[in-house]
Design a protein around this motif. Structure first.
Motif, PDB file in Angstrom:
ATOM      1  N   ALA A 127      22.907  40.888  89.504  1.00  0.00           N
ATOM      2  CA  ALA A 127      23.561  41.688  90.613  1.00  0.00           C
ATOM      3  C   ALA A 127      25.217  41.516  90.357  1.00  0.00           C
ATOM      4  CB  ALA A 127      23.339  41.071  92.059  1.00  0.00           C
ATOM      5  N   ARG A 128      25.333  40.178  89.676  1.00  0.00           N
ATOM      6  CA  ARG A 128      26.705  39.965  89.344  1.00  0.00           C
ATOM      7  C   ARG A 128      27.141  40.377  88.138  1.00  0.00           C
ATOM      8  NH1 ARG A 128      25.639  34.058  91.055  1.00  0.00           N
ATOM      9  NH2 ARG A 128      25.461  34.303  93.258  1.00  0.00           N
ATOM     10  N   GLY A 129      26.261  40.574  87.333  1.00  0.00           N
ATOM     11  CA  GLY A 129      26.528  41.011  85.943  1.00  0.00           C
ATOM     12  C   GLY A 129      26.991  39.870  84.980  1.00  0.00           C
ATOM     13  N   ARG A 130      26.580  38.634  85.355  1.00  0.00           N
ATOM     14  CA  ARG A 130      27.157  37.572  84.607  1.00  0.00           C
ATOM     15  C   ARG A 130      26.086  36.557  84.963  1.00  0.00           C
ATOM     16  NH1 ARG A 130      30.111  33.884  87.362  1.00  0.00           N
ATOM     17  NH2 ARG A 130      31.089  34.690  89.088  1.00  0.00           N
ATOM     18  N   GLY A 131      26.070  35.374  84.109  1.00  0.00           N
ATOM     19  CA  GLY A 131      25.414  34.121  84.354  1.00  0.00           C
ATOM     20  C   GLY A 131      24.883  33.780  83.189  1.00  0.00           C
ATOM     21  N   ARG A 132      24.453  32.344  83.090  1.00  0.00           N
ATOM     22  CA  ARG A 132      23.541  31.905  82.030  1.00  0.00           C
ATOM     23  C   ARG A 132      22.414  30.946  82.321  1.00  0.00           C
ATOM     24  NH1 ARG A 132      25.548  29.674  76.459  1.00  0.00           N
ATOM     25  NH2 ARG A 132      27.520  30.957  77.168  1.00  0.00           N
ATOM     26  N   LEU A 133      21.412  31.266  81.859  1.00  0.00           N
ATOM     27  CA  LEU A 133      20.056  31.029  82.341  1.00  0.00           C
ATOM     28  C   LEU A 133      19.498  30.072  80.971  1.00  0.00           C
ATOM     29  CD1 LEU A 133      17.487  30.503  84.127  1.00  0.00           C
ATOM     30  CD2 LEU A 133      16.786  32.638  83.282  1.00  0.00           C
ATOM     31  N   ALA A 134      19.204  29.024  81.256  1.00  0.00           N
ATOM     32  CA  ALA A 134      18.679  27.967  80.027  1.00  0.00           C
ATOM     33  C   ALA A 134      17.180  27.658  80.820  1.00  0.00           C
ATOM     34  CB  ALA A 134      19.565  26.691  79.649  1.00  0.00           C
ATOM     35  N   LEU A 135      16.060  27.625  79.897  1.00  0.00           N
ATOM     36  CA  LEU A 135      14.723  27.004  79.903  1.00  0.00           C
ATOM     37  C   LEU A 135      14.651  26.065  79.233  1.00  0.00           C
ATOM     38  CD1 LEU A 135      13.005  30.701  80.492  1.00  0.00           C
ATOM     39  CD2 LEU A 135      14.331  29.201  82.444  1.00  0.00           C
ATOM     40  N   THR A 136      13.880  24.801  79.492  1.00  0.00           N
ATOM     41  CA  THR A 136      13.931  23.747  78.849  1.00  0.00           C
ATOM     42  C   THR A 136      12.090  23.917  78.493  1.00  0.00           C
ATOM     43  OG1 THR A 136      15.248  22.036  80.050  1.00  0.00           O
ATOM     44  CG2 THR A 136      13.503  21.264  78.580  1.00  0.00           C
ATOM     45  N   ALA A 166      15.871  37.135  77.391  1.00  0.00           N
ATOM     46  CA  ALA A 166      16.898  37.237  76.570  1.00  0.00           C
ATOM     47  C   ALA A 166      17.004  38.874  75.815  1.00  0.00           C
ATOM     48  CB  ALA A 166      17.064  36.122  75.769  1.00  0.00           C
ATOM     49  N   ALA A 167      16.032  39.369  75.588  1.00  0.00           N
ATOM     50  CA  ALA A 167      15.923  40.524  74.851  1.00  0.00           C
ATOM     51  C   ALA A 167      16.217  41.752  75.830  1.00  0.00           C
ATOM     52  CB  ALA A 167      14.588  40.691  74.314  1.00  0.00           C
ATOM     53  N   GLU A 168      15.649  41.546  76.941  1.00  0.00           N
ATOM     54  CA  GLU A 168      15.997  42.621  78.263  1.00  0.00           C
ATOM     55  C   GLU A 168      17.299  42.179  79.044  1.00  0.00           C
ATOM     56  OE1 GLU A 168      12.543  42.718  80.820  1.00  0.00           O
ATOM     57  OE2 GLU A 168      13.618  44.041  82.009  1.00  0.00           O
ATOM     58  N   ILE A 169      17.727  41.315  79.265  1.00  0.00           N
ATOM     59  CA  ILE A 169      18.934  41.178  80.106  1.00  0.00           C
ATOM     60  C   ILE A 169      20.199  40.730  79.439  1.00  0.00           C
ATOM     61  CG2 ILE A 169      17.596  40.935  82.297  1.00  0.00           C
ATOM     62  CD1 ILE A 169      18.041  38.153  82.547  1.00  0.00           C
ATOM     63  N   GLY A 170      20.150  40.266  78.129  1.00  0.00           N
ATOM     64  CA  GLY A 170      21.202  39.859  77.542  1.00  0.00           C
ATOM     65  C   GLY A 170      22.486  41.038  77.599  1.00  0.00           C
ATOM     66  N   PRO A 171      21.780  42.269  77.269  1.00  0.00           N
ATOM     67  CA  PRO A 171      22.966  43.206  77.354  1.00  0.00           C
ATOM     68  C   PRO A 171      23.589  43.737  78.720  1.00  0.00           C
ATOM     69  CG  PRO A 171      20.838  43.840  76.196  1.00  0.00           C
ATOM     70  CD  PRO A 171      20.746  42.790  76.977  1.00  0.00           C
ATOM     71  N   ARG A 172      23.002  43.249  79.772  1.00  0.00           N
ATOM     72  CA  ARG A 172      23.563  43.160  80.954  1.00  0.00           C
ATOM     73  C   ARG A 172      24.275  42.018  81.720  1.00  0.00           C
ATOM     74  NH1 ARG A 172      18.338  45.266  84.660  1.00  0.00           N
ATOM     75  NH2 ARG A 172      19.960  45.346  86.183  1.00  0.00           N
ATOM     76  N   GLN A 177      18.714  31.328  77.332  1.00  0.00           N
ATOM     77  CA  GLN A 177      18.874  30.357  76.067  1.00  0.00           C
ATOM     78  C   GLN A 177      17.615  29.703  76.459  1.00  0.00           C
ATOM     79  OE1 GLN A 177      22.823  28.519  76.912  1.00  0.00           O
ATOM     80  NE2 GLN A 177      22.871  29.094  74.704  1.00  0.00           N
ATOM     81  N   VAL A 178      16.953  29.175  75.337  1.00  0.00           N
ATOM     82  CA  VAL A 178      15.821  28.074  75.436  1.00  0.00           C
ATOM     83  C   VAL A 178      16.074  26.775  74.891  1.00  0.00           C
ATOM     84  CG1 VAL A 178      14.845  28.885  73.214  1.00  0.00           C
ATOM     85  CG2 VAL A 178      13.377  27.836  75.133  1.00  0.00           C
ATOM     86  N   ILE A 179      15.886  25.715  75.476  1.00  0.00           N
ATOM     87  CA  ILE A 179      16.449  24.276  75.159  1.00  0.00           C
ATOM     88  C   ILE A 179      14.960  23.774  74.377  1.00  0.00           C
ATOM     89  CG2 ILE A 179      17.143  22.126  75.899  1.00  0.00           C
ATOM     90  CD1 ILE A 179      18.409  23.395  78.256  1.00  0.00           C
ATOM     91  N   CYS A 180      15.148  23.318  73.254  1.00  0.00           N
ATOM     92  CA  CYS A 180      13.947  22.847  72.583  1.00  0.00           C
ATOM     93  C   CYS A 180      14.164  21.400  72.049  1.00  0.00           C
ATOM     94  CB  CYS A 180      13.287  23.733  71.439  1.00  0.00           C
ATOM     95  SG  CYS A 180      12.707  25.210  72.145  1.00  0.00           S
ATOM     96  N   PRO A 181      14.061  20.342  72.985  1.00  0.00           N
ATOM     97  CA  PRO A 181      14.246  18.888  72.271  1.00  0.00           C
ATOM     98  C   PRO A 181      13.176  18.485  71.644  1.00  0.00           C
ATOM     99  CG  PRO A 181      14.321  19.210  74.735  1.00  0.00           C
ATOM    100  CD  PRO A 181      13.740  20.316  74.167  1.00  0.00           C
TER     101      PRO A 181
END
Ligand SMILES: NC(=O)c1ccc[n+]([C@@H]2O[C@H](COP(=O)([O-])OP(=O)(O)OC[C@H]3O[C@@H](n4cnc5c(N)ncnc54)[C@H](OP(=O)(O)O)[C@@H]3O)[C@@H](O)[C@H]2O)c1
Length: 251
Positions: A127-136, A166-172, A177-181
């Motif tokens: 809705a805002r057209g911005r933000g960063r989502l990271a999944l562990t 990421a593929a779908e909403i990166g352009p929006r 991101q994905v976190i792989c420890p």
């Protein structure tokens, strides 16, 4: 961002281990930090450590509560810029003791718990057209490892979920991101009775995560030497992989 232009980060699974270390590191970075988990006492102790850390207790398995907590965070701190959905678990499970109920508990927390957070976060970020989502996820999501069928399946699922989003909403305007420890010393890995190669301290893991959250790479994976070894294994044909992994794990 807060009224004074500080980034706002929400971290789930933040009462201990990697999540708590990310919270401390993010607070040092000057961000406003919202921390969630079930243990109110541990969250309160973390909150008391730093003015920038704010506790929002949550059981991520309660779907509706994820949205309600996010609403409360945004009302208090302003719109969330970064969401790190990190709550997860592992249980050693030799194939001979494969337990469907235990596997379901791992899938519930590691996949459904994450999905419960993704839903309200993605709605708001789009809705805002911005933000960063990271999944562990974990490096254990790269290939099936012995004694960890359910865990590896769940983490491979998290990686796939992050890629799809990421593929779908990166352009929006929404960075996913994905976190792989690799192995990180936490209450979760303290239970492990096997050698853990390249074991890292949670503070070092948090350093890499917070740096990665300010970068453009899809994957935040560490420690590098372990990651590349496992990525090479991913390229091998199954028969060769089985031979090597059996030898490496003493099977
Ligand atoms: N440690 C490692 O070596 C390693 C390696 C690769 C990936 N990972 C991943 O990194 C993440 C964090 O692992 P960790 O080692 O820090 O584990 P940990 O020390 O066991 O911490 C797990 C966190 O998740 C929270 N949690 C568990 N169930 C929850 C629920 N239903 N709702 C909300 N929060 C919940 C726990 O808090 P409460 O009990 O208070 O709810 C805790 O804060 C996990 O996704 C794990 O799979 C860890």
């Amino acid at each position: 961002m807060t009224a004074d232009n500080r980034k706002v980060i929400w971290i789930t699974g933040a009462s201990m281990g990697i999540g708590a270390a990310i919270a401390r590191r993010a607070a040092q970075e000057g961000w406003a930090v919202a921390v969630s988990a079930r243990s109110r006492d541990k969250l309160a102790a973390l909150e008391a450590e730093h003015d920038a850390i704010h506790a929002y207790p949550l059981d991520v398995l309660d779907r509706g509560e994820n949205a309600a907590v996010l609403d409360r965070i945004e009302a208090d701190l302003g719109p969330v810029d970064i969401a790190v959905l990190n709550a997860g678990t592992h249980a050693d499970m030799p194939a001979a003791e494969f337990d469907a109920a235990a596997a379901a508990r791992i899938f519930d927390l590691n996949l459904t718990g994450l999905a419960n957070g993704i839903e309200p976060v993605v709605q708001r970020f789009l809705a805002r057209g911005r933000g960063r989502l990271a999944l562990t996820a974990s490096v254990a999501g790269y290939r099936g490892l012995p004694r960890a069928a359910a865990y590896c399946a769940s983490k491979a699922g998290v990686i796939a979920m992050a890629e799809s989003l990421a593929a779908e909403i990166g352009p929006r305007g929404v960075t996913v991101q994905v976190i792989c420890p690799g192995f990180v010393r936490t209450p979760l890995t303290d239970k492990n009775e096997f050698p853990m190669p390249f074991l890292m301290e949670p503070e070092d893991a948090a350093e890499r995560v917070v740096k990665g959250l300010q970068g453009t790479s899809f994957e935040i994976a560490f420690p590098r030497r372990f990651v590349w070894q496992l990525k090479l294994l991913r390229l091998l044909p199954a028969a060769l992989y089985f031979r090597l992994i059996r030898k490496a794990t003493g099977l």
